[in-house]
Design an enzyme around this catalytic site. Structure first.
Site, PDB file in Angstrom:
ATOM      1  CG  HIS A  20      48.052  12.142  -2.297  1.00  0.00           C
ATOM      2  ND1 HIS A  20      47.633  12.112  -3.609  1.00  0.00           N
ATOM      3  CD2 HIS A  20      46.936  12.370  -1.550  1.00  0.00           C
ATOM      4  CE1 HIS A  20      46.322  12.312  -3.657  1.00  0.00           C
ATOM      5  NE2 HIS A  20      45.874  12.470  -2.417  1.00  0.00           N
ATOM      6  CG  HIS A 251      46.254  12.411   2.844  1.00  0.00           C
ATOM      7  ND1 HIS A 251      46.219  11.038   2.810  1.00  0.00           N
ATOM      8  CD2 HIS A 251      45.545  12.832   1.748  1.00  0.00           C
ATOM      9  CE1 HIS A 251      45.526  10.644   1.749  1.00  0.00           C
ATOM     10  NE2 HIS A 251      45.098  11.712   1.097  1.00  0.00           N
ATOM     11  CD  GLU A 401      28.134 -11.127  -3.310  1.00  0.00           C
ATOM     12  OE1 GLU A 401      28.635 -10.404  -2.412  1.00  0.00           O
ATOM     13  OE2 GLU A 401      27.212 -11.934  -3.085  1.00  0.00           O
ATOM     14  CG  HIS A 463      17.237 -12.106  -4.664  1.00  0.00           C
ATOM     15  ND1 HIS A 463      17.016 -11.426  -3.484  1.00  0.00           N
ATOM     16  CD2 HIS A 463      18.023 -13.162  -4.346  1.00  0.00           C
ATOM     17  CE1 HIS A 463      17.638 -12.054  -2.495  1.00  0.00           C
ATOM     18  NE2 HIS A 463      18.257 -13.104  -2.995  1.00  0.00           N
TER      19      HIS A 463
HETATM   20  C1  LIG Z   1      37.322   4.032  -2.163  1.00  0.00           C
HETATM   21  C2  LIG Z   1      37.989   5.335  -1.868  1.00  0.00           C
HETATM   22  N1  LIG Z   1      37.394   6.194  -1.043  1.00  0.00           N
HETATM   23  C3  LIG Z   1      37.952   7.391  -0.797  1.00  0.00           C
HETATM   24  C4  LIG Z   1      39.121   7.750  -1.392  1.00  0.00           C
HETATM   25  C5  LIG Z   1      39.714   9.126  -1.154  1.00  0.00           C
HETATM   26  N2  LIG Z   1      40.911   9.004  -0.314  1.00  0.00           N
HETATM   27  C6  LIG Z   1      42.140   8.947  -0.839  1.00  0.00           C
HETATM   28  S1  LIG Z   1      43.337   8.731   0.303  1.00  0.00           S
HETATM   29  C7  LIG Z   1      42.219   8.743   1.561  1.00  0.00           C
HETATM   30  C8  LIG Z   1      42.655   8.585   2.990  1.00  0.00           C
HETATM   31  C9  LIG Z   1      43.433   7.364   3.127  1.00  0.00           C
HETATM   32  O1  LIG Z   1      44.018   7.282   4.373  1.00  0.00           O
HETATM   33  P1  LIG Z   1      45.311   6.405   4.524  1.00  0.00           P
HETATM   34  O2  LIG Z   1      45.140   5.160   3.754  1.00  0.00           O
HETATM   35  O3  LIG Z   1      45.579   6.293   5.954  1.00  0.00           O
HETATM   36  O4  LIG Z   1      46.402   7.239   3.770  1.00  0.00           O
HETATM   37  P2  LIG Z   1      47.452   8.257   4.412  1.00  0.00           P
HETATM   38  O5  LIG Z   1      46.689   9.485   4.774  1.00  0.00           O
HETATM   39  O6  LIG Z   1      48.030   7.591   5.600  1.00  0.00           O
HETATM   40  O7  LIG Z   1      48.410   8.501   3.313  1.00  0.00           O
HETATM   41  C10 LIG Z   1      40.929   8.911   1.069  1.00  0.00           C
HETATM   42  C11 LIG Z   1      39.721   8.976   1.892  1.00  0.00           C
HETATM   43  C12 LIG Z   1      39.713   6.819  -2.259  1.00  0.00           C
HETATM   44  N3  LIG Z   1      40.841   7.076  -2.886  1.00  0.00           N
HETATM   45  N4  LIG Z   1      39.151   5.613  -2.456  1.00  0.00           N
END
Ligand SMILES: Cc1ncc(C[n+]2csc(CCOP(=O)(O)OP(=O)(O)O)c2C)c(N)n1
Ligand SMILES: [Mg+2]
Length: 657
Positions: A20, A251, A401, A463
């Protein structure tokens, strides 16, 4: 300096053809000002107790962290590591992994976790400052979080908990770039994030993420606040990339040669080989790194002025070593319990154990997700940790939690404290993403999960956990304890607090008879499974049970022995520890030959390892447990109705014979 971070991210991602690029390029300026003039760190002493903690919650931007650690001269992060980004055996995993390199304070990648860990780190700093004084603990926790971190549900739990506890040493730098993977954030979210944080007791400020003077002023302002701080850093994802900046395409991995060349041109970085950093820029980064050495030396002098006993105590708790007194306190308790043979729920037995442990292990910090009276997690001596009292050792986590489990990870990662927290076993689901990370990171957290079966009775199937033990046992690196009585519960606590990794204690709501009435010094639970009662007649059957079903196994044994069917009862409170025993011991407990019946008020998943495997055979193996969800009724009726009875276990043995 910021451009060096951008270029390292571009070059490493291009070399790996994966990763990234956009986030490091967008947040490079903010990170540079933070490391250059505010973060309290010393790459020569990366685990210094009083360092600031820096958490990259937006873990996909891992190259930003690796670049920072590389340029500031962390020994673990040489150029070889940057060049080996995302390759097998490198410290530079796709997402930052705790333990791979100094300076990676927690494992991030599952969005929101880092932010929620940071809440725990800030709690730990407050608690340790209250206990040992500001001369020893006096630092901040900084977080870079993305839109994704703020969109994940766990962020709500983390933010509201931090605001309520007024964790003013916590500063979140939100990468406000308006972009996530699917496109503009406006596609999926219209939250006014600053208003949201402010509504939870934070203070916020907008920052131009590319204006160093503005960033500098905001960071200085943030440190002076009395509440947790969120800085909304308006940034450009993929800063400088000619066609991709400010788009979702920035991204992920920017790999096009023209795009990379164009981005380098835009930031004035031309004519250099990949990974090449001019000496003058390296010198600037070295100067930033040297800044912390002085603060560290001053701290070292203050630490050295403490009594040797005080220093040793701080070093011990920071290393996560249990005190020597723990074993003797547990042994003494076991002797008393064996004599008294109390009939009690294991959740109550857990409280009895904590009443002995908490006074001799002052680094414990307990809590519950609003089930204190049900989880029996609070002992009289703890006090309550709050905005007004940082000396309290009990955290009312509220109905959070997931936030609780993530904060516990942060507390454990910070060091100096041994966190435990309670909820119902069924709601392990709500904490699961953080429990998994406890296990992946190998941190000492103790999950006190009561109401561990249909034995909770009238609250019904919503539960009543049935699949949760299997889910937890399927998690590598997690010890799942299901003790059968008060003695086993005390033993489980000793093991959990002495372990290097996380533990779950699955405890009953209902009373159980004592099954360990002869005192032995040895911690039997430490062997995972052991012979609780040997066959009297010639051994024909082995019943293997855990927790509340050990009582049923013992009753079934009595019936079978009356018919001259020799029956051994094996109590198996911790599968993982039994698995770790040598073959000779395991064979002694589970020999080939006799029929085997497993009893547990949960699904069979996993049990065949012990019933058919380990020298057993499918033809001679049976299981008495749950096949579906439970029901709402008094628990004695439920056990009868679902056929988890001594009669059913004895009948299964006879059928197999
Ligand atoms: C819990 C979770 N769900 C999905 C992902 C997959 N994922 C990685 S980055 C991202 C998008 C994140 O967006 P943002 O935080 O705005 O990052 P940017 O594109 O600005 O770098 C996703 C959906 C992940 N890493 N963790
Ligand atoms: Mg974003």
């Amino acid at each position: 300096m910021a451009n060096a971070l951008r270029v390292l991210a571009l070059d490493a991602v291009a070399a790996a053809n994966s990763g990234h690029s956009g986030m490091p390029m967008g947040m490079a300026d903010v990170a540079t000002v933070l490391f250059d003039s505010h973060l309290r760190f010393d790459p020569k002493a990366p685990r210094w107790h009083d360092r600031d903690r820096f958490v990259l919650s937006a873990g996909h931007g891992s190259m930003l962290l690796y670049g920072l650690l590389h340029l500031t001269g962390y020994e673990d992060m040489g150029e070889d590591q940057i060049r080996a980004f995302r390759q097998l055996g490198s410290r530079t995993a796709g997402h930052p992994e705790f333990g791979h390199a100094a300076g990676i304070e927690t494992t991030t990648g599952p969005l929101g976790q880092g932010l929620a860990n940071a809440v725990g780190m800030a709690i730990a700093e407050e608690a340790l400052r209250a206990r040992f004084g500001a001369r020893v603990f006096d630092h901040h926790t900084w977080v870079i979080a993305g839109d994704g971190c703020l969109m994940e549900g766990v962020s709500q739990e983390a933010i509201t908990l931090a605001g309520h506890l007024a964790l003013s040493r916590l500063i979140v730098l939100w990468d406000d770039n308006g972009i996530s993977i699917d496109g503009k954030v406006s596609l999926t979210d219209s939250t006014d994030q600053r208003a949201r944080f402010e509504a939870s007791g934070w203070v916020t400020r907008a920052v131009n993420a590319h204006d160093h003077a503005d960033i500098e002023a905001a960071l200085a302002w943030a440190k002076a606040q009395k509440q947790p701080v969120m800085l909304a850093c308006k940034s450009h994802i993929g800063f400088g990339a000619p066609t991709l900046q400010d788009t979702a395409k920035a991204h992920g991995a920017i790999t096009g040669a023209d795009e990379i060349a164009g981005a380098k041109a835009a930031i004035g970085w031309e004519g250099k080989a990949p990974f090449e950093i001019p000496a003058a820029i390296r010198a600037d980064w070295a100067r930033a790194a040297a800044r912390g050495a002085e603060a560290r030396a001053e701290w070292q002098a203050r630490f050295a002025a403490l009594t040797p006993a005080r220093q040793a105590e701080i070093d011990r708790v920071m290393a996560g070593e249990a005190p020597k007194k723990l074993a003797s306190a547990v042994r003494k308790l076991k002797r008393r319990l064996a004599e008294e043979a109390p009939k009690m729920a294991t959740r109550k037995a857990s409280e009895v154990a904590l009443a002995e442990i908490n006074p001799v292990m002052r680094e414990t910090i307990g809590g519950s997700a609003d089930l204190t009276g049900s989880n029996n997690t609070r002992t009289a001596d703890l006090g309550v940790f709050s905005a007004a009292d940082r000396k309290g050792r009990y955290i009312h986590y509220g109905i959070r939690e997931h936030g609780m489990a993530a904060a516990m990870n942060g507390i454990a990662l910070h060091g100096g404290l041994a966190p435990y927290g309670g909820t119902f076993l069924c709601f392990a689901d709500y904490a699961r993403p953080s429990i998994r990370l406890s296990a992946l990171m190998g941190v000492r957290t103790v999950y006190v999960m009561t109401h561990d079966s249909i034995g909770l009775g009238e609250d019904g199937p919503t539960h009543q956990p049935v699949e949760h033990l299997a889910m937890l046992r399927a998690t590598p690196g997690l010890n799942v304890f299901r003790p059968a009585d008060a003695v086993e519960t005390a033993e489980a606590w000793e093991l959990a607090l002495s372990a290097a990794g996380p533990s779950v204690l699955a405890l009953t709501r209902q009373n159980l008879p004592a099954v360990r009435t002869a005192h032995v010094n040895r911690n039997e639970v430490g062997r995972g499974a052991y012979i609780l009662a040997e066959a009297e007649a010639k051994r024909a059957a082995v019943i293997v049970a855990t927790g509340s079903e050990v009582e049923i196994a013992m009753a079934a044994k009595a019936m079978l022995e009356a018919e001259e069917i020799g029956t051994r009862v094996v109590s198996m409170p911790c599968w993982e520890l039994f698995e770790a025993q040598d073959e000779t011991y395991r064979r002694r407990v589970l020999p080939p030959g006799p029929v085997r019946v497993g009893v547990e008020a949960a699904v069979r998943t996993g049990w065949d390892r012990w019933l058919c495997g380990e020298r057993g055979s499918a033809k001679k193996a049976g299981f008495v447990g749950m096949e579906g969800f439970g029901a709402s009724a008094p628990y004695q009726e439920l056990y009868k109705s679902f056929g988890i009875t001594a009669e059913a276990v004895a009948a299964e043995v006879r059928r197999l014979l």
